[in-house]
Design a protein around this motif. Structure first.
Motif, PDB file in Angstrom:
ATOM      1  N   TYR A 536       0.833  -1.209   0.000  1.00  6.96           N
ATOM      2  CA  TYR A 536       0.000   0.000   0.000  1.00  6.96           C
ATOM      3  C   TYR A 536       0.866   1.257   0.000  1.00  6.96           C
ATOM      4  O   TYR A 536       0.677   2.153  -0.818  1.00  6.96           O
ATOM      5  N   THR A 537       1.830   1.343   0.906  1.00  7.48           N
ATOM      6  CA  THR A 537       2.689   2.530   0.964  1.00  7.48           C
ATOM      7  C   THR A 537       3.791   2.485  -0.087  1.00  7.48           C
ATOM      8  O   THR A 537       4.434   3.497  -0.356  1.00  7.48           O
ATOM      9  N   LYS A 538       4.040   1.274  -0.631  1.00  8.17           N
ATOM     10  CA  LYS A 538       5.089   1.082  -1.638  1.00  8.17           C
ATOM     11  C   LYS A 538       6.475   1.391  -1.065  1.00  8.17           C
ATOM     12  O   LYS A 538       7.369   1.850  -1.789  1.00  8.17           O
ATOM     13  N   LEU A 539       6.652   1.137   0.242  1.00  3.01           N
ATOM     14  CA  LEU A 539       7.926   1.329   0.914  1.00  3.01           C
ATOM     15  C   LEU A 539       8.297   0.062   1.664  1.00  3.01           C
ATOM     16  O   LEU A 539       7.531  -0.910   1.696  1.00  3.01           O
ATOM     17  N   TYR A 540       9.463   0.084   2.303  1.00  2.00           N
ATOM     18  CA  TYR A 540      10.001  -1.095   2.973  1.00  2.00           C
ATOM     19  C   TYR A 540      10.155  -0.819   4.470  1.00  2.00           C
ATOM     20  O   TYR A 540      10.450   0.312   4.879  1.00  2.00           O
ATOM     21  N   TYR A 541       9.999  -1.888   5.279  1.00  2.00           N
ATOM     22  CA  TYR A 541      10.050  -1.751   6.738  1.00  2.00           C
ATOM     23  C   TYR A 541      10.817  -2.928   7.329  1.00  2.00           C
ATOM     24  O   TYR A 541      10.852  -4.027   6.762  1.00  2.00           O
ATOM     25  N   LEU A 542      11.426  -2.680   8.499  1.00  2.00           N
ATOM     26  CA  LEU A 542      12.197  -3.726   9.170  1.00  2.00           C
ATOM     27  C   LEU A 542      11.299  -4.733   9.880  1.00  2.00           C
ATOM     28  O   LEU A 542      11.644  -5.910   9.989  1.00  2.00           O
ATOM     29  N   ASP A 543      10.162  -4.291  10.371  1.00  2.00           N
ATOM     30  CA  ASP A 543       9.244  -5.150  11.121  1.00  2.00           C
ATOM     31  C   ASP A 543       8.171  -5.688  10.182  1.00  2.00           C
ATOM     32  O   ASP A 543       7.494  -4.910   9.495  1.00  2.00           O
ATOM     33  N   PRO A 544       7.977  -7.007  10.127  1.00  2.00           N
ATOM     34  CA  PRO A 544       6.922  -7.547   9.248  1.00  2.00           C
ATOM     35  C   PRO A 544       5.541  -7.042   9.622  1.00  2.00           C
ATOM     36  O   PRO A 544       4.650  -7.015   8.776  1.00  2.00           O
ATOM     37  N   ALA A 545       5.347  -6.624  10.881  1.00  2.00           N
ATOM     38  CA  ALA A 545       4.044  -6.099  11.301  1.00  2.00           C
ATOM     39  C   ALA A 545       3.724  -4.764  10.625  1.00  2.00           C
ATOM     40  O   ALA A 545       2.565  -4.348  10.608  1.00  2.00           O
ATOM     41  N   ASP A 546       4.745  -4.094  10.076  1.00  2.00           N
ATOM     42  CA  ASP A 546       4.494  -2.854   9.345  1.00  2.00           C
ATOM     43  C   ASP A 546       4.092  -3.119   7.903  1.00  2.00           C
ATOM     44  O   ASP A 546       3.685  -2.193   7.192  1.00  2.00           O
ATOM     45  N   ALA A 547       4.254  -4.352   7.433  1.00  2.00           N
ATOM     46  CA  ALA A 547       3.811  -4.715   6.087  1.00  2.00           C
ATOM     47  C   ALA A 547       2.433  -5.355   6.129  1.00  2.00           C
ATOM     48  O   ALA A 547       1.582  -5.082   5.291  1.00  2.00           O
ATOM     49  N   LYS A 548       2.214  -6.240   7.139  1.00  2.00           N
ATOM     50  CA  LYS A 548       0.919  -6.907   7.311  1.00  2.00           C
ATOM     51  C   LYS A 548       0.642  -7.059   8.797  1.00  2.00           C
ATOM     52  O   LYS A 548       1.567  -7.231   9.598  1.00  2.00           O
ATOM     53  N   ASP A 549      -0.647  -7.027   9.136  1.00  2.00           N
ATOM     54  CA  ASP A 549      -1.006  -7.281  10.531  1.00  2.00           C
ATOM     55  C   ASP A 549      -1.173  -8.781  10.748  1.00  2.00           C
ATOM     56  O   ASP A 549      -0.942  -9.592   9.846  1.00  2.00           O
ATOM     57  N   GLU A 550      -1.599  -9.167  11.972  1.00  2.00           N
ATOM     58  CA  GLU A 550      -1.689 -10.591  12.296  1.00  2.00           C
ATOM     59  C   GLU A 550      -2.752 -11.315  11.484  1.00  2.00           C
ATOM     60  O   GLU A 550      -2.724 -12.541  11.357  1.00  2.00           O
ATOM     61  N   THR A 551      -3.684 -10.590  10.903  1.00  2.00           N
ATOM     62  CA  THR A 551      -4.724 -11.222  10.084  1.00  2.00           C
ATOM     63  C   THR A 551      -4.355 -11.258   8.606  1.00  2.00           C
ATOM     64  O   THR A 551      -5.134 -11.739   7.784  1.00  2.00           O
TER      65      THR A 551
END
Length: 767
Positions: A536-551
């Protein structure tokens, strides 16, 4: 419709409704009623993003192990329902303009039929009969010399003495080698026989193509006298008899090696007696004339006087001095002869070469460019530097200034550079595409990345036939390469060709508030950054929770530090020998991620991907649904980026279809083929730089933007001090140009800068 919503959408954990259904059981009336009641409690805004809702339904399909043909039916029902809600105004409609790959290619014709571009030559130049020598044709001794020559110019850890500043790039060496072998091939060539070959070649070409035109069709059957004389002056040699000095003679003028030039002169001297007084008078006369040294005749008389007085040791020392002086003079004469040989050789060759291209010296005939001639001078000079590497005194005479042959080649080069020249007539098809043409072309290239062909109306189906993964991958690469030149930086093509993750392409978190940058952690084993991509943001993150939530839902507002791609060039990778950096806008990231590593995609575009062609499955729907934008191996269920289809044997971002890295020629041909097939223009990648400058100058860019654009192109010699210690300072130099190029492109296509532009760093500060 009710089943599509209640059974195959509400069980998704993202709604948090605690509504579960069994995989192999039909819904009861009580379950259906409860499902409709729960559906009324859903916030309607959660259903505005059509692709997101369809991805939720797809995950329910996977959980319930629904058959592929059933998935297609209920997915279609849900999509029609949501589209109807948008049309009625119940849901916020999707953006009218969106930069995304369509489900199907919009037309049957992917390119215009303009024919072969070689049928539209840029100039009236005709190809010569090949005569360049190949390395394997030379003797083993010469091949070993060329291997040493390669190490001398390319090996950064060259073990022998090397009086040059450093190693050169492979492309520079390859060009030099090609022109040296062309000169050696001319030494092997029978010039008279080659004349007849050129006549025969021209008549053969006319036989295959009656419209073929060439001056060689009208030349006299007998070669000119000067070519016959040239063949006698430079008779053809056997390739395995070629030696080093055939091209550049080696003259050793070092004082320590003058013994080789000493000639034992045993001729009898005049035995008549000379009085000491007479000898002293002659010496005094020469000294009074302020001569730098005594003449050889006077020294000879001095030796004779010493002999008369029986001074034998003094005679021996005097004779040694005389012989060395004479040897030095002979060496200098030999060096001058070598200079004349080299000048004569190159002048004769250039004259012969010009004749091959324009035998009648027509004013409108093809003329060899000065740049082409200079390459022969450069090649000869580089060969001479290699041969004289142990002869030159680089301490007293840096840059080979004591080597007469090299100084003469520099003089010839300077003469050619300053000589007046007239350009050849250029075919109108040769021009640079305008900045707007490149932008419109990018839209077509994005559409060509579609996994499906256009729907044929006679088949009464909604989706076109799936294309092969290899064809889609090639279109992804074409789009990304042209997109780089058009929306990121009109840089030199070697930057694109040598783009490499964790080298020239890095992931940084940029903090302008404290003037710092942070690179994402690198996994050397997998050769990937340890980050997670948020679609969605088209960016990268260190924590997988910032890419997808638990669902499994993609987060729209992640709280972690965002990382973005940055092109990072050190001083050795720019023409100006200064570090340069520029940011990559978010519009580039979805396709780049799909190319490098692949990405999850539950939209209709990548539904039932990849094609079942070549697999054992014959049914309409694939039993295994991957929902993956990238390369898929159905048998092993392995997923990766489109790049892996070509099994590259290198780490560069872009690759040829055979797995080898791009060369300068192959990348230029790829660009030329794209431009020709779409615009009927003969152009090369370097022309994008001029197109960008012309366009933004007409748009009235400011002096600051102009300076920033020059820095972005690594073209201006007036740059600030290197900012290797401070990445943000280097990025500031190109910030205005990056923003100007990106925003102009987004404005042209009505795209939202917040979604597709450069990442807004101020939003991170506010967090």
């Amino acid at each position: 419709m009710k089943t599509a919503i209640v059974r195959y959408l509400l069980p998704h954990p993202g709604f948090k409704l605690n509504f579960n259904v069994a995989a192999d059981q039909r819904l009861t009336r009580q379950q259906a009623a409860r499902g409709l009641e729960l559906a009324s409690t859903i916030n309607v805004e959660e259903l505005s993003d059509l692709d997101r809702v369809l991805s939720w339904q797809e995950k329910v399909f996977i959980t319930l192990d629904v058959k592929p043909n059933v998935r297609g039916v209920y997915k279609s029902h849900l999509k029609h329902f949501l589209t109807w809600c948008q049309d009625q105004g119940f849901l916020r409609p999707q953006r009218e303009e969106e930069w995304a790959i369509p489900v199907c290619y919009p037309s049957f014709k992917r390119t215009q039929s303009y024919g072969n571009k070689t049928a539209h030559p840029i100039t009236n130049r005709r190809v010569l009969v090949p005569y360049r020598l190949k390395l394997e044709q030379l003797s083993e001794c010469m091949q070993q010399q060329f291997r040493e020559f390669e190490s001398f110019w390319m090996d950064p850890h060259y073990s022998d003495y090397r009086p040059i500043s450093g190693a050169v790039e492979e492309m520079t060496y390859e060009i030099c080698l090609r022109f040296i072998l062309q000169l050696l091939g001319w030494l092997v060539l029978d010039k008279v026989d080659y004349y007849h070959q050129m006549r025969q070649h021209a008549h053969s070409m006319q036989g295959r193509n009656p419209r073929y035109e060439s001056d060689w069709l009208s030349v006299d059957p007998r070669p000119p006298v000067w070519i016959e004389e040239l063949n006698k002056k430079y008779p053809p040699k056997n390739p395995d008899q070629i030696i080093l000095e055939d091209l550049i003679p080696i003259i050793d003028i070092r004082s320590s090696n003058l013994d080789a030039w000493i000639v034992d002169d045993t001729s009898q001297q005049d035995s008549s007696d000379i009085s000491n007084q007479e000898l002293l008078d002659e010496i005094q006369a020469e000294l009074s004339a302020k001569n730098v040294s005594l003449s050889f005749s006077l020294v000879a008389k001095l030796g004779q006087a010493l002999q008369q007085n029986q001074k034998f040791e003094e005679i021996k020392a005097l004779r040694s001095i005389v012989q060395r002086e004479q040897a030095g003079e002979r060496a200098k004469l030999a060096a001058q002869e070598a200079v004349q040989l080299v000048r004569s050789f190159l002048n004769n060759y250039i004259k012969w070469l010009k004749y091959q291209h324009n035998p009648f010296h027509k004013a409108d005939g093809y003329r060899i460019s000065s740049n082409y001639i200079l390459k022969f001078y450069h090649g000869s000079m580089n060969w001479a530097k290699f041969l004289y590497r142990n002869i030159t005194d680089s301490t007293m005479y840096p840059d080979y200034r004591d080597i007469a042959v090299i100084m003469e080649l520099r003089k010839m080069r300077s003469e050619e550079e300053n000589a007046p020249s007239q350009p050849n007539n250029i075919n109108p098809v040769k021009r640079n595409p305008t900045w707007q043409e490149l932008g419109r072309l990018l839209k077509k290239l994005l559409e060509s990345c579609s996994p499906r062909l256009k729907v044929d109306e006679k088949w009464r189906i909604k989706l076109g036939r799936l294309r092969s993964q290899g064809a889609v991958a090639q279109d992804f690469q074409r789009y990304l390469i042209l997109m780089f030149f058009r929306t990121i930086a009109p840089d030199r093509q070697h930057v694109v060709r040598e783009l490499r993750v964790h080298d020239t392409l890095r992931l940084y978190h940029l903090n302008w508030e404290i003037n710092q940058h942070e690179e994402a952690p690198w996994d050397s084993k997998s050769k990937r950054y340890k980050v997670y991509y948020n679609t969605y943001t088209k960016l990268y993150y260190l924590d997988p929770a910032d890419a997808k939530d638990e669902t499994g839902n993609v987060l729209h507002h992640p709280i972690g530090k965002p990382f973005e791609w940055v092109v990072n060039l050190d001083p050795t990778q720019t023409k100006t020998d200064r570090e340069s950096s520029y940011r990559i806008p978010k519009i580039y990231n979805p396709e780049l991620q799909a190319w490098l590593y692949g990405r999850e995609d539950y939209s209709e575009t990548w539904h039932n991907w990849p094609s079942r062609s070549g697999t054992k499955q014959k049914s309409r729907y694939r039993l295994e649904q991957f929902n993956w934008c990238g390369f898929v191996v159905p048998e092993t269920k392995q997923v990766s980026g489109f790049r892996d289809i070509f099994q590259p044997n290198h780490d560069y971002v872009f690759t040829q279809t055979d797995g080898n890295p791009f060369s300068g020629k192959s990348l230029r041909e790829l660009y030329e083929n794209i431009i020709w097939s779409q615009l009927r223009i003969r152009a090369n990648p370097h022309g994008v730089r001029s197109s960008a400058t012309d366009y933004f100058e007409r748009q009235g860019m400011t002096d600051a933007e102009s300076k920033s654009l020059a820095t972005l192109k690594n073209h201006s010699p007036e740059m600030q001090d290197s900012a290797a210690y401070n990445k943000l300072k280097a990025l500031e130099k190109t910030a205005l140009a990056s923003q100007m190029i990106t925003e102009d492109f987004l404005r042209e296509f009505g795209l939202n800068p917040n979604e597709y532009g450069l990442h807004d760093l101020d939003s991170d500060v506010m967090k």
